[in-house]
Motif scaffolding. Structure first.
Motif, short mmCIF file in Angstrom:
data_model
loop_
_atom_site.label_atom_id
_atom_site.label_comp_id
_atom_site.label_asym_id
_atom_site.label_seq_id
_atom_site.Cartn_x
_atom_site.Cartn_y
_atom_site.Cartn_z
N ARG A 3 33.71 5.43 7.54
CA ARG A 3 34.74 5.08 6.57
C ARG A 3 35.87 4.69 7.56
N LEU A 4 35.94 6.09 9.14
CA LEU A 4 37.89 5.03 10.19
C LEU A 4 37.27 5.02 10.65
N GLN A 5 37.62 3.91 10.70
CA GLN A 5 37.70 2.29 11.74
C GLN A 5 38.64 3.07 12.80
N VAL A 6 38.73 3.19 13.81
CA VAL A 6 39.83 3.17 15.26
C VAL A 6 40.19 2.04 16.04
N VAL A 7 40.93 1.53 16.27
CA VAL A 7 41.16 -0.07 16.89
C VAL A 7 42.15 0.67 18.11
N SER A 8 41.46 0.34 19.30
CA SER A 8 42.33 0.93 20.55
C SER A 8 42.16 -0.48 21.73
N GLY A 9 42.59 0.13 22.66
CA GLY A 9 42.84 -1.61 23.74
C GLY A 9 44.18 -1.26 24.60
N LYS A 10 43.55 -1.92 26.14
CA LYS A 10 45.05 -2.17 26.39
C LYS A 10 46.02 -3.33 26.02
N GLY A 11 47.70 -2.58 26.34
CA GLY A 11 48.27 -3.53 25.74
C GLY A 11 47.72 -4.81 26.51
N GLY A 12 47.91 -6.34 24.90
CA GLY A 12 47.97 -7.36 25.57
C GLY A 12 47.23 -8.03 25.22
N THR A 17 46.78 -6.83 16.35
CA THR A 17 46.00 -8.36 15.38
C THR A 17 44.13 -8.17 14.66
N VAL A 18 43.62 -7.51 15.94
CA VAL A 18 42.02 -7.05 15.86
C VAL A 18 42.25 -6.36 14.68
N ALA A 19 42.89 -5.21 14.82
CA ALA A 19 42.82 -3.43 13.55
C ALA A 19 42.86 -4.78 11.51
N ALA A 20 44.11 -5.49 12.64
CA ALA A 20 44.39 -6.18 10.51
C ALA A 20 43.37 -7.37 10.53
N ALA A 21 42.76 -8.20 11.49
CA ALA A 21 41.63 -8.98 10.94
C ALA A 21 40.34 -8.01 10.83
N LEU A 22 40.41 -6.63 10.92
CA LEU A 22 39.13 -5.78 10.80
C LEU A 22 39.37 -5.14 9.62
N ALA A 23 40.85 -4.92 8.76
CA ALA A 23 41.20 -4.62 7.81
C ALA A 23 40.39 -5.63 7.01
N PRO A 146 46.95 2.93 23.19
CA PRO A 146 46.30 1.69 23.75
C PRO A 146 45.10 2.58 24.56
N THR A 147 44.07 2.31 25.50
CA THR A 147 43.32 2.43 25.78
C THR A 147 43.77 4.05 26.76
N GLY A 148 44.33 3.52 28.09
CA GLY A 148 44.87 4.68 28.33
C GLY A 148 45.45 6.24 28.62
N HIS A 188 37.13 1.75 18.26
CA HIS A 188 36.01 0.45 19.06
C HIS A 188 37.55 0.15 19.72
N LEU A 189 36.89 -0.54 20.96
CA LEU A 189 37.82 -0.71 21.86
C LEU A 189 37.95 -2.33 22.08
N VAL A 190 39.09 -2.91 22.55
CA VAL A 190 39.11 -4.25 22.00
C VAL A 190 39.83 -4.71 24.01
N THR A 191 38.99 -5.65 24.16
CA THR A 191 39.88 -5.84 25.46
C THR A 191 39.10 -7.72 25.70
N LEU A 192 40.15 -8.42 27.06
CA LEU A 192 39.87 -9.81 26.96
C LEU A 192 38.75 -10.38 28.56
N LEU A 193 38.19 -11.11 28.65
CA LEU A 193 37.39 -11.47 29.56
C LEU A 193 38.23 -11.01 30.79
N GLU A 194 38.61 -9.95 31.61
CA GLU A 194 39.58 -10.01 32.30
C GLU A 194 39.08 -8.86 33.78
N GLU A 195 39.34 -8.60 34.81
CA GLU A 195 39.28 -7.06 35.50
C GLU A 195 39.77 -6.18 34.87
N MET A 196 41.22 -6.24 34.92
CA MET A 196 41.74 -5.26 34.32
C MET A 196 41.48 -4.14 32.85
N PRO A 197 41.65 -5.53 32.53
CA PRO A 197 41.11 -4.72 30.73
C PRO A 197 39.57 -4.39 30.36
#
Length: 325
Positions: A3-12, A17-23, A146-148, A188-197
């Motif tokens: 019932r509580l969905q927490v959305v985090s992720g590296k800046g950028g 956007t993902v949190a809004a779409a998930l809601a 953010p994730t950090g 939930h953690l949001v990422t991109l297909l890039e090394e740092m994220p």
């Protein structure tokens, strides 16, 4: 679904956007969702193309099937005033403290208290019921830091340990942690297909697990469409330049004679293909890293037209297709 969905992720990475779409996705078919912002950036208002959110729950969207999305931007100072009124009945005295700057002072010197207030407000919404005994909201989605910083932010019990061993603050932190460390919550953690994220996502998951906080899913955002598959890329690496020039000429892009228009296009075209091949390889490697994390993996497309309200609904539809509703 928790019932509580927490959305985090590296800046950028597009976590807001993902949190809004998930809601929106969770509000499908008559459900009611509360979308909570805790960083004071008014990112949710921007995504839904509405005015800045006040410190009150306000309906901002209707989901497919008649569900409703409400939103709340939590102000730490106002949340502390609520807290003081709830536990100490300060009333006008609390407002006087705010005018004197005492509220801002308290949340500055005791950042752990600030996190208790922010997470506590979200957890209160999770537990709240109406007069009939039904939950006021089917889901609460938090656009989190953010994730950090996410583990420290959510692990408020440790944060306030040095502030209060007993009393209302301690009890509030305990109540918050009972929600955050239960099956009611998923981070939930949001990422991109890039090394740092991807690396920050892996590190964040390890920290959350070490703190015994419930990790949910990994959401890969802004995934580019696959233009060339492995066979195409191998052909690009081996095809002679002259053959490429002849193909361009046959397509009506200039003569094949040396120095002709078609031949001048060969090098830029092959350079672009090589750049794509490098990115294709990188993305394949990062998918493998994410796959080794042992969590459900979802992918959201990069929207060619950019992000607007229609795009938000499109991402919500994609999340529903992938079972996040």
């Amino acid at each position: 679904m928790s019932r509580l969905q927490v959305v985090s992720g590296k800046g950028g990475t597009g976590k807001t956007t993902v949190a809004a779409a998930l809601a929106l996705a969770l509000a499908t078919e008559g459900k009611r969702t509360l979308l909570v912002e805790v960083e004071g950036r008014q990112g949710i208002a921007q995504r839904f193309e509405t005015e800045a959110l006040p410190y009150e729950e306000r309906k901002i969207a209707v989901a497919p099937g008649g569900g409703e999305v409400f939103a709340l931007a939590i102000d730490p100072e106002l949340a502390l005033l609520d807290y003081l009124q709830m536990f100490y009945k300060l009333g006008s005295a609390g407002r006087a403290l705010k005018k004197l700057g005492a509220i801002d002072f308290a949340t500055t010197i005791a950042p752990g208290l600030r996190d208790v207030l922010l997470t506590g407000k979200a957890c209160e919404a999770v537990r709240r019921k109406d007069k009939s005994g039904r939950f006021r909201y089917d889901y609460v989605v938090m656009d989190a830091p953010p994730t950090g910083r996410i583990t420290r932010f959510l692990n408020v019990n440790d944060e306030v340990a040095g502030l209060a061993k007993i009393g209302p603050i301690h009890n509030q932190a305990q109540a918050v942690m009972r929600v955050l460390k239960s099956p009611e919550t998923a981070v939930h953690l949001v990422t991109l297909l890039e090394e740092m994220p991807v690396q920050e996502t892996a590190d964040g998951i390890a920290e959350l697990r070490a703190a015994r906080l419930p990790v949910g899913r990994v959401i890969v955002n802004m995934v580019r469409p696959e233009v060339l598959d492995a066979a195409d890329l191998e052909l690009v690496r081996t095809v002679p330049r002259a053959a490429v020039a002849r193909s361009l000429s046959a397509a009506g892009l200039g003569g094949a004679r040396r120095g002709g228009h078609a031949e001048r296009l060969v090098d830029p075209l092959l350079a672009q293909a090589e750049e794509y091949a490098e990115r294709h390889t990188l993305e394949h490697e990062q998918r493998a890293v994410l796959g080794d994390l042992g969590l459900p993996l979802h992918e959201l497309p990069l929207l060619a037209e950019g992000m607007d309200l229609a795009g938000l609904y499109e991402l919500a539809t994609e999340l529903r297709k992938q079972g996040m509703s």
